[in-house]
Design a protein around this motif. Structure first.
Motif, short mmCIF file in Angstrom:
data_model
loop_
_atom_site.label_atom_id
_atom_site.label_comp_id
_atom_site.label_asym_id
_atom_site.label_seq_id
_atom_site.Cartn_x
_atom_site.Cartn_y
_atom_site.Cartn_z
N ILE A 21 -2.57 -0.81 5.23
CA ILE A 21 -1.74 0.37 4.98
C ILE A 21 -2.27 1.58 5.74
O ILE A 21 -1.52 2.35 6.32
N GLY A 22 -3.59 1.73 5.76
CA GLY A 22 -4.20 2.82 6.51
C GLY A 22 -3.83 2.77 7.98
O GLY A 22 -3.46 3.79 8.58
N ASP A 23 -3.94 1.59 8.56
CA ASP A 23 -3.59 1.44 9.98
C ASP A 23 -2.11 1.73 10.23
O ASP A 23 -1.74 2.35 11.24
N GLN A 24 -1.26 1.27 9.29
CA GLN A 24 0.18 1.50 9.42
C GLN A 24 0.50 3.00 9.38
O GLN A 24 1.26 3.51 10.22
N LEU A 25 -0.09 3.72 8.43
CA LEU A 25 0.18 5.15 8.31
C LEU A 25 -0.40 5.92 9.49
O LEU A 25 0.20 6.89 9.97
N LYS A 26 -1.55 5.49 9.96
CA LYS A 26 -2.15 6.14 11.14
C LYS A 26 -1.21 6.03 12.33
O LYS A 26 -0.98 7.02 13.05
N GLN A 27 -0.63 4.85 12.52
CA GLN A 27 0.27 4.65 13.66
C GLN A 27 1.55 5.46 13.49
O GLN A 27 2.04 6.07 14.44
N LEU A 28 2.07 5.49 12.25
CA LEU A 28 3.28 6.27 11.99
C LEU A 28 3.05 7.75 12.32
O LEU A 28 3.92 8.42 12.88
N GLY A 29 1.88 8.25 11.94
CA GLY A 29 1.58 9.64 12.22
C GLY A 29 1.41 9.91 13.70
O GLY A 29 1.94 10.90 14.23
N VAL A 55 -4.55 15.09 2.85
CA VAL A 55 -5.34 13.87 2.82
C VAL A 55 -4.61 12.86 1.95
O VAL A 55 -4.08 13.20 0.89
N CYS A 56 -4.55 11.62 2.42
CA CYS A 56 -3.89 10.54 1.69
C CYS A 56 -4.95 9.56 1.25
O CYS A 56 -5.64 8.94 2.07
N GLY A 80 -1.45 10.13 -2.78
CA GLY A 80 -2.15 8.87 -2.94
C GLY A 80 -1.22 7.67 -2.96
O GLY A 80 -0.07 7.76 -3.42
N VAL A 81 -1.74 6.54 -2.47
CA VAL A 81 -1.03 5.26 -2.47
C VAL A 81 -1.72 4.35 -3.49
O VAL A 81 -2.93 4.14 -3.43
N ASN A 82 -0.93 3.80 -4.40
CA ASN A 82 -1.50 3.04 -5.51
C ASN A 82 -1.70 1.56 -5.16
O ASN A 82 -0.74 0.81 -4.99
N LEU A 83 -2.97 1.17 -5.10
CA LEU A 83 -3.33 -0.24 -4.98
C LEU A 83 -4.21 -0.66 -6.15
O LEU A 83 -4.84 -1.71 -6.12
N GLY A 84 -4.27 0.19 -7.17
CA GLY A 84 -5.09 -0.09 -8.33
C GLY A 84 -4.27 -0.61 -9.49
O GLY A 84 -3.28 -1.33 -9.30
N LEU A 89 -2.26 9.19 -10.71
CA LEU A 89 -2.36 10.19 -9.64
C LEU A 89 -1.83 9.67 -8.31
O LEU A 89 -1.22 10.42 -7.55
N VAL A 90 -2.10 8.41 -8.03
CA VAL A 90 -1.62 7.82 -6.77
C VAL A 90 -0.20 7.33 -7.00
O VAL A 90 0.06 6.19 -7.34
N THR A 91 0.75 8.22 -6.76
CA THR A 91 2.13 8.01 -7.23
C THR A 91 3.01 7.27 -6.23
O THR A 91 4.14 6.92 -6.56
N PHE A 92 2.51 7.03 -5.01
CA PHE A 92 3.31 6.30 -4.02
C PHE A 92 2.92 4.82 -4.03
O PHE A 92 1.73 4.49 -4.01
N SER A 93 3.91 3.95 -4.06
CA SER A 93 3.66 2.52 -3.90
C SER A 93 3.48 2.21 -2.42
O SER A 93 3.87 3.02 -1.56
N PRO A 94 2.91 1.06 -2.06
CA PRO A 94 2.80 0.71 -0.63
C PRO A 94 4.14 0.72 0.08
O PRO A 94 4.26 1.24 1.20
#
Length: 276
Positions: A21-29, A55-56, A80-84, A89-94
């Motif tokens: 997910i980090g790599d995907q968002l980095k590329q999108l940005g 910061v995400c 935040g992206v929720n993987l927990g 607090l991390v209200t966005f799903s992948p």
């Protein structure tokens, strides 16, 4: 809202799928010309968020809470992206962040300021947190005595396993597990909840935003520890008397356009939907 031009990604590598997910968002940005930073370091390197617009945190609420002190220091918005598991607090799903990240970068998002807690030891060292300040007995099998004062006025001496001081944001964390109330984020105050009190009439107390709380204990009779958002922040021998208050600074959260506080609460706590 203002477009985001410099964004940091904080990845919890212990969470399955976080790196992807980090790599995907980095590329999108980067595709949108946004300066992107990415790290898996915890705690964050000093100054890592300086100059960022947002910061995400990719992981769970613990990952999110870990970035808050530096985000506050540099005035950086947090999402935040929720993987927990729960993820209040991390209200966005992948899937949700993959759909919405581009719009968020373009400024199509909502913001919400959340109050913090500040704890201060007798030496003047100050620490902040978003969820809670917890005073507990190091030896879990022993009860402790804790005196609490509010603006100098004696409140009570609690015989208990510890005390939780929570923000409204933190009211759905340890406070809730200990039987404390759920407090709406717009309420500006401090909730005190005793952990396993010896006196059954001891219940949660809610203090106003302007209250300075002081906690005292006999260090010869117990071995207390003080944690902020789950992390040990003070040496026990110098932490008391401990002062707790709501500081003037806040942390700014980024939400999607369809964010609803009560929808989050209902979903996470498995409350019933309206059927009438």
């Amino acid at each position: 809202m203002k477009p985001l031009r410099t964004v940091a990604l904080v990845v919890n590598r212990q969470k399955s799928g976080a790196r992807e997910i980090g790599d995907q968002l980095k590329q999108l940005g980067q595709d949108r010309g946004v300066e992107m930073r990415i790290t898996e370091e915890h705690p964050l390197p000093n100054g890592y968020l300086q100059g960022c617009d947002a910061v995400c945190a990719i992981g769970g609420d613990g990952t999110f809470l870990g970035v808050v002190p530096q985000a506050v220091e540099y005035g950086v918005k947090v999402l935040g992206v929720n993987l927990g598991k729960l993820g209040f607090l991390v209200t966005f799903s992948p899937d949700g962040i993959a759909r919405e990240f581009g719009r968020i970068l373009d400024g199509d998002y909502e913001i919400e300021d959340r109050t913090l807690l500040e704890a201060c030891d007798p030496e003047g060292e100050r620490r902040i947190c978003l969820n809670d300040v917890v005073v507990k007995q190091t030896a879990s099998s022993r009860m402790m005595m804790l005196e609490v004062f509010a603006n100098g006025d004696f409140v009570n001496e609690f015989a208990c396993d510890g005390l939780i001081y929570s923000t409204p944001t933190g009211s759905t964390a340890y406070n809730l597990s200990a039987g404390g109330p759920i407090v709406h984020p717009d309420v500006q105050g401090i909730t005190l909840t005793p952990i396993c009190p010896h006196t059954l009439s001891n219940r949660s107390v809610i203090f106003s935003m302007g209250t300075e709380i002081e906690v005292r204990t006999d260090l010869e009779a117990c071995s207390p520890q003080v944690t902020l958002d789950g992390h040990l922040r003070f040496t026990e021998s110098i932490a008391f008397p401990l002062r707790i208050r709501v500081p003037s600074t806040t942390v700014t959260l980024i939400h999607g356009k369809d964010y609803s506080h009560f929808l989050t609460v209902r979903t996470k706590l498995h409350w019933r939907e309206n059927t009438l």
